[in-house]
Design an enzyme around this catalytic site. Structure first.
Site, PDB file in Angstrom:
ATOM      1  N   GLY A 211     -54.755   0.954  -8.843  1.00  0.00           N
ATOM      2  CA  GLY A 211     -54.160  -0.008  -9.446  1.00  0.00           C
ATOM      3  C   GLY A 211     -52.814   0.539 -10.269  1.00  0.00           C
ATOM      4  O   GLY A 211     -52.339   0.285 -11.318  1.00  0.00           O
TER       5      GLY A 211
ATOM      6  N   ASP B 125     -52.982  -0.210  -4.520  1.00  0.00           N
ATOM      7  CA  ASP B 125     -52.902  -1.550  -5.330  1.00  0.00           C
ATOM      8  C   ASP B 125     -53.014  -2.809  -4.325  1.00  0.00           C
ATOM      9  O   ASP B 125     -53.138  -2.503  -3.218  1.00  0.00           O
ATOM     10  CB  ASP B 125     -51.597  -1.318  -6.070  1.00  0.00           C
ATOM     11  CG  ASP B 125     -51.846  -2.355  -7.518  1.00  0.00           C
ATOM     12  OD1 ASP B 125     -52.478  -3.406  -7.363  1.00  0.00           O
ATOM     13  OD2 ASP B 125     -51.543  -1.874  -8.549  1.00  0.00           O
TER      14      ASP B 125
ATOM     15  N   ASP C  48     -58.208  -3.738  -2.042  1.00  0.00           N
ATOM     16  CA  ASP C  48     -59.075  -4.548  -3.106  1.00  0.00           C
ATOM     17  C   ASP C  48     -60.079  -3.317  -3.582  1.00  0.00           C
ATOM     18  O   ASP C  48     -61.153  -2.953  -3.036  1.00  0.00           O
ATOM     19  CB  ASP C  48     -59.596  -5.760  -2.656  1.00  0.00           C
ATOM     20  CG  ASP C  48     -60.479  -6.412  -3.896  1.00  0.00           C
ATOM     21  OD1 ASP C  48     -60.741  -5.801  -4.740  1.00  0.00           O
ATOM     22  OD2 ASP C  48     -60.667  -7.645  -3.136  1.00  0.00           O
ATOM     23  N   MET C  49     -59.941  -2.954  -4.871  1.00  0.00           N
ATOM     24  CA  MET C  49     -60.685  -2.161  -5.327  1.00  0.00           C
ATOM     25  C   MET C  49     -62.115  -2.618  -5.729  1.00  0.00           C
ATOM     26  O   MET C  49     -62.905  -1.635  -5.790  1.00  0.00           O
ATOM     27  CB  MET C  49     -60.294  -1.638  -6.877  1.00  0.00           C
ATOM     28  CG  MET C  49     -60.168  -2.680  -7.746  1.00  0.00           C
ATOM     29  SD  MET C  49     -59.251  -1.928  -9.366  1.00  0.00           S
ATOM     30  CE  MET C  49     -59.279  -3.450 -10.257  1.00  0.00           C
TER      31      MET C  49
ATOM     32  N   LYS D 171     -55.380   3.914 -14.655  1.00  0.00           N
ATOM     33  CA  LYS D 171     -54.691   3.778 -15.780  1.00  0.00           C
ATOM     34  C   LYS D 171     -54.332   2.548 -16.167  1.00  0.00           C
ATOM     35  O   LYS D 171     -53.894   1.541 -15.516  1.00  0.00           O
ATOM     36  CB  LYS D 171     -53.425   4.643 -15.730  1.00  0.00           C
ATOM     37  CG  LYS D 171     -52.246   4.704 -16.614  1.00  0.00           C
ATOM     38  CD  LYS D 171     -51.091   5.300 -16.173  1.00  0.00           C
ATOM     39  CE  LYS D 171     -50.735   4.867 -14.684  1.00  0.00           C
ATOM     40  NZ  LYS D 171     -50.574   3.579 -14.861  1.00  0.00           N
TER      41      LYS D 171
ATOM     42  N   HIS E 209     -59.784  -1.926 -18.956  1.00  0.00           N
ATOM     43  CA  HIS E 209     -59.500  -2.784 -19.897  1.00  0.00           C
ATOM     44  C   HIS E 209     -59.412  -4.459 -19.616  1.00  0.00           C
ATOM     45  O   HIS E 209     -59.185  -5.324 -20.363  1.00  0.00           O
ATOM     46  CB  HIS E 209     -58.599  -2.169 -20.871  1.00  0.00           C
ATOM     47  CG  HIS E 209     -57.229  -2.455 -20.770  1.00  0.00           C
ATOM     48  ND1 HIS E 209     -56.085  -2.063 -21.574  1.00  0.00           N
ATOM     49  CD2 HIS E 209     -56.361  -2.770 -19.369  1.00  0.00           C
ATOM     50  CE1 HIS E 209     -55.135  -2.548 -20.976  1.00  0.00           C
ATOM     51  NE2 HIS E 209     -55.130  -2.523 -19.726  1.00  0.00           N
TER      52      HIS E 209
END
Length: 362
Positions: free
Chosen positions: A207, A230, A250-251, A264, A268
């Site tokens: 990302g 990303d 795609d993670m 990073k 969240h």
């Protein structure tokens, strides 16, 4: 204060109601909250007019009339300008010298952060966070409390990720804001965690956006093979950089293999369930011998009196409104990391809103 040096106890009227002084203080508190929306928008006005840049380029100080003549506007009412500047002085963005008839302005330390072009500039963050569409979801916060959708979805009719993919100009402004935040954060990350990067041969930034963080890390640690990972539309819009490979994907499906994975301001954004899925994919991508995952995110301590506690708590509400994610306490991080099958972790606090969590999968 009392004569013995102890704080004076708050006095109440005989009927148990607050005193006039307490009532005034309470009203002041609520008025400040009611008009809390105004400060970032007044600041945005100053930045859009390039006022901090004009003062900086004028040798650091400028009179009201000189400033009015340099603004990118066809006509300026100096009384209106004076009143805006008066409030910005109250906000401690500018210093003021002289009286109304002969007044001049200079930049405070906060004001210098609002000049453009420097590594520490917070202009992209301000412009990204206060764009009109991103203020709409805050009006739908109560509708997002069901947990079934986010306030962003209620207000905009789609998720924030769908919105960014469908609106390239807004996406670019969002990414520039994230890049501005990343520049500030990366300075502290490199300064506070040099030993953490030493010995790493390859690093993937999951990302990683336009690669702002990895460019700085690659320059500071040229021995590291750096890869920014990303979504396809993000990689397509990013700029090539020597020493940094760009990979799209795609993670949730797979993460490129490396000795270390960095995330990073990513976790969240997501629910606990999704975070555990992402962490498991990262675990699969690092070697059992010496592999690690570097998480750069807020570690929330609501009881802390640190000056960054309030921004951290506001970011938690930001996540609630826009992404459905959240900022996490150390207990929350402990739960996520161990639930993903990791053996342990270490938290490093740096000079930033975020902290660094070294998570060890094996």
């Amino acid at each position: 204060m009392e004569p013995n040096g102890k704080p004076t106890q708050l006095q109440m009227e005989p009927n148990g109601k607050p005193t006039q002084s307490q009532e005034t203080s309470a009203q002041s508190q609520v008025w400040k909250i009611i008009y809390g929306f105004s400060e970032p928008l007044i600041l945005r006005c100053a930045v859009e007019l390039q006022i901090p840049d004009i003062i900086h380029d004028n040798g650091g100080q400028i009179t009201l009339s000189e400033l009015a003549s340099k603004l990118p506007l066809p006509k300026v009412n100096t009384d209106h300008l004076y009143r805006v500047l008066r409030f910005l002085v109250h906000m401690k963005i500018f210093n003021q010298e002289g009286d109304r008839d002969c007044v001049s302005y200079s930049l405070t330390p906060a004001g210098r952060l609002l000049t453009s072009g420097s590594e520490t500039s917070m202009v992209p963050i301000l412009l990204g966070m206060t764009q009109k569409d991103f203020l709409v979801p805050w009006h739908y916060m109560k509708d997002g409390l069901s947990g079934e959708t986010t306030a962003f979805e209620e207000g905009m009719g789609m998720t924030i990720w769908e919105y960014l993919e469908r609106n390239p100009e807004k996406s670019q402004m969002f990414n520039e804001g994230m890049a501005g935040e990343t520049r500030l954060l990366t300075r502290s990350l490199i300064a506070g965690c040099r030993d953490m990067f030493e010995g790493i041969g390859s690093l993937v930034d999951v990302g990683g956006g336009n690669g702002t963080a990895l460019r700085a890390i690659s320059q500071a640690f040229p021995q590291i093979k750096c890869t920014v990972f990303d979504l396809p539309h993000v990689i397509e819009d990013s700029v090539e950089c020597p020493g940094v490979e760009r990979v799209s994907g795609d993670m949730f499906k797979a993460v490129p293999r490396a000795q270390a994975i960095m995330m990073k301001l990513i976790l969240h954004d997501w629910s606990d369930e999704d975070c555990i899925k992402i962490l498991k994919k990262c675990k699969e991508a690092v070697p059992q011998d010496g592999g690690k995952v570097i998480i750069v995110d807020v570690v929330l301590d609501v009881n802390s009196e640190h000056e960054l506690t309030t921004p951290r708590m506001v970011l938690d509400i930001d996540m609630l409104v826009n992404t459905g994610g959240k900022e996490r306490t150390e207990e929350d991080w402990n739960h996520l990391i161990l639930s993903a099958g990791y053996k342990g972790y270490k938290i490093r606090h740096i000079a930033a809103v975020q902290s660094v969590i070294e998570a060890f999968p094996y």
